[in-house]
Write a protein that holds these residues in place. Structure first.
Motif, mmCIF file in Angstrom:
data_model
loop_
_atom_site.group_PDB
_atom_site.id
_atom_site.type_symbol
_atom_site.label_atom_id
_atom_site.label_comp_id
_atom_site.label_asym_id
_atom_site.label_seq_id
_atom_site.Cartn_x
_atom_site.Cartn_y
_atom_site.Cartn_z
ATOM 1 N N HIS A 38 0.737 -1.121 -0.080
ATOM 2 C CA HIS A 38 0.184 0.173 0.006
ATOM 3 C C HIS A 38 0.696 1.645 0.079
ATOM 4 O O HIS A 38 2.064 1.120 0.836
ATOM 5 N N THR A 40 1.043 4.555 1.213
ATOM 6 C CA THR A 40 0.955 5.150 2.437
ATOM 7 C C THR A 40 1.029 7.349 2.308
ATOM 8 O O THR A 40 0.854 7.898 3.018
ATOM 9 N N LYS A 57 -5.498 9.275 -2.797
ATOM 10 C CA LYS A 57 -5.685 8.664 -1.254
ATOM 11 C C LYS A 57 -5.148 6.847 -1.464
ATOM 12 O O LYS A 57 -4.062 6.533 -2.617
ATOM 13 N N SER A 58 -4.850 6.244 0.018
ATOM 14 C CA SER A 58 -3.941 5.305 -0.363
ATOM 15 C C SER A 58 -4.201 4.042 -1.753
ATOM 16 O O SER A 58 -5.141 3.893 -2.289
ATOM 17 N N SER A 59 -2.766 3.933 -2.596
ATOM 18 C CA SER A 59 -3.198 2.730 -3.365
ATOM 19 C C SER A 59 -2.634 1.896 -3.287
ATOM 20 O O SER A 59 -2.077 1.050 -1.946
ATOM 21 N N GLU A 141 0.280 -3.537 5.615
ATOM 22 C CA GLU A 141 -1.177 -3.198 5.925
ATOM 23 C C GLU A 141 -1.284 -2.043 5.249
ATOM 24 O O GLU A 141 -0.560 -0.885 5.240
ATOM 25 N N GLN A 142 -2.954 -0.843 5.512
ATOM 26 C CA GLN A 142 -2.812 0.225 5.222
ATOM 27 C C GLN A 142 -2.685 1.024 6.331
ATOM 28 O O GLN A 142 -2.270 2.774 6.044
ATOM 29 N N ASP A 143 -2.530 0.587 7.702
ATOM 30 C CA ASP A 143 -2.047 1.584 8.886
ATOM 31 C C ASP A 143 -0.472 1.470 9.083
ATOM 32 O O ASP A 143 -0.137 0.950 8.000
ATOM 33 N N PRO A 170 -4.865 9.189 3.465
ATOM 34 C CA PRO A 170 -5.806 8.293 3.631
ATOM 35 C C PRO A 170 -6.114 6.659 2.996
ATOM 36 O O PRO A 170 -6.054 7.121 1.852
ATOM 37 N N LYS A 171 -7.109 6.230 3.938
ATOM 38 C CA LYS A 171 -7.419 4.693 3.141
ATOM 39 C C LYS A 171 -7.717 5.467 2.409
ATOM 40 O O LYS A 171 -8.863 6.079 2.579
ATOM 41 N N SER A 172 -7.734 4.397 1.450
ATOM 42 C CA SER A 172 -8.547 5.013 0.682
ATOM 43 C C SER A 172 -10.421 3.500 0.869
ATOM 44 O O SER A 172 -11.423 4.386 0.159
ATOM 45 N N GLY A 173 -10.322 2.412 0.888
ATOM 46 C CA GLY A 173 -11.350 1.340 1.560
ATOM 47 C C GLY A 173 -11.981 0.731 0.686
ATOM 48 O O GLY A 173 -12.265 0.292 0.021
#
Length: 174
Positions: A38, A40, A57-59, A141-143, A170-173
């Motif tokens: 990710h 971030t 957003k995060s990719s 991980e996205q975090d 930020p997380k994209s979801g």
């Protein structure tokens, strides 16, 4: 014009010197490094990035390696109404962890990774129109932990970038 030439030559020497000082992960293990990452955080002086960074957003980055050692990179960027996909094939430079894209005029270095949590990449785009530099923080991980983010932020000025060129995505979801 002739007065500007020494300054230009000096600036080019500084750029070459800065490029030579990018550390590369020793003995990069491509099998451990391959997989899904990710994106971030990014710091870059690219004008297009600087215009778009606040809405990004995060990719996802999917990294694989060809049998001859070249790096295949697939990026998926979530945009407002769709996902934008990019694919790059970068050739091994002869040094593990350093890859070049001839058509895109790119240098990509894996500066540091622990393979299971994070990787820090340095990318230089050698365009005549607009050369640029980018640092990317990739995580499995996205975090992202505050300690890892702090480590990344400390690298930014060492690569000739400034904190205002930073986007913590930020997380994209998605």
């Amino acid at each position: 014009m002739t007065a500007a030439l020494p300054s230009l030559a000096l600036a080019l020497l500084c750029l070459l010197q800065a490029g030579a000082q990018v550390p590369v992960q020793p003995n990069l293990d491509t099998e451990k490094f391959a997989g899904v990452w990710h994106v971030t955080a990014i710091a870059s002086n690219c004008s297009i990035f600087l215009k778009m960074k606040d809405g990004m957003k995060s990719s996802m980055a999917i990294i694989s390696f060809m049998p001859e050692g070249d790096l295949a990179l697939k990026l998926v960027w979530p945009l407002m109404d769709k996902c934008q996909k990019f694919e790059l094939l970068l050739q091994q430079s002869g040094q593990a962890g350093h890859y070049m894209g001839a058509q895109e005029q790119r240098d990509l270095c894996v500066m540091e990774t622990d393979y299971s949590h994070y990787a820090i990449l340095h990318e230089a785009h050698h365009s005549e129109a607009e050369p640029s530099t980018a640092l990317q923080l990739l995580t499995r991980e996205q975090d992202v932990s505050p300690q890892l983010l702090q480590k990344f932020m400390q690298l930014i000025p060492t690569m000739g970038l400034t904190k205002d060129m930073l986007a913590i995505l930020p997380k994209s979801g998605e």
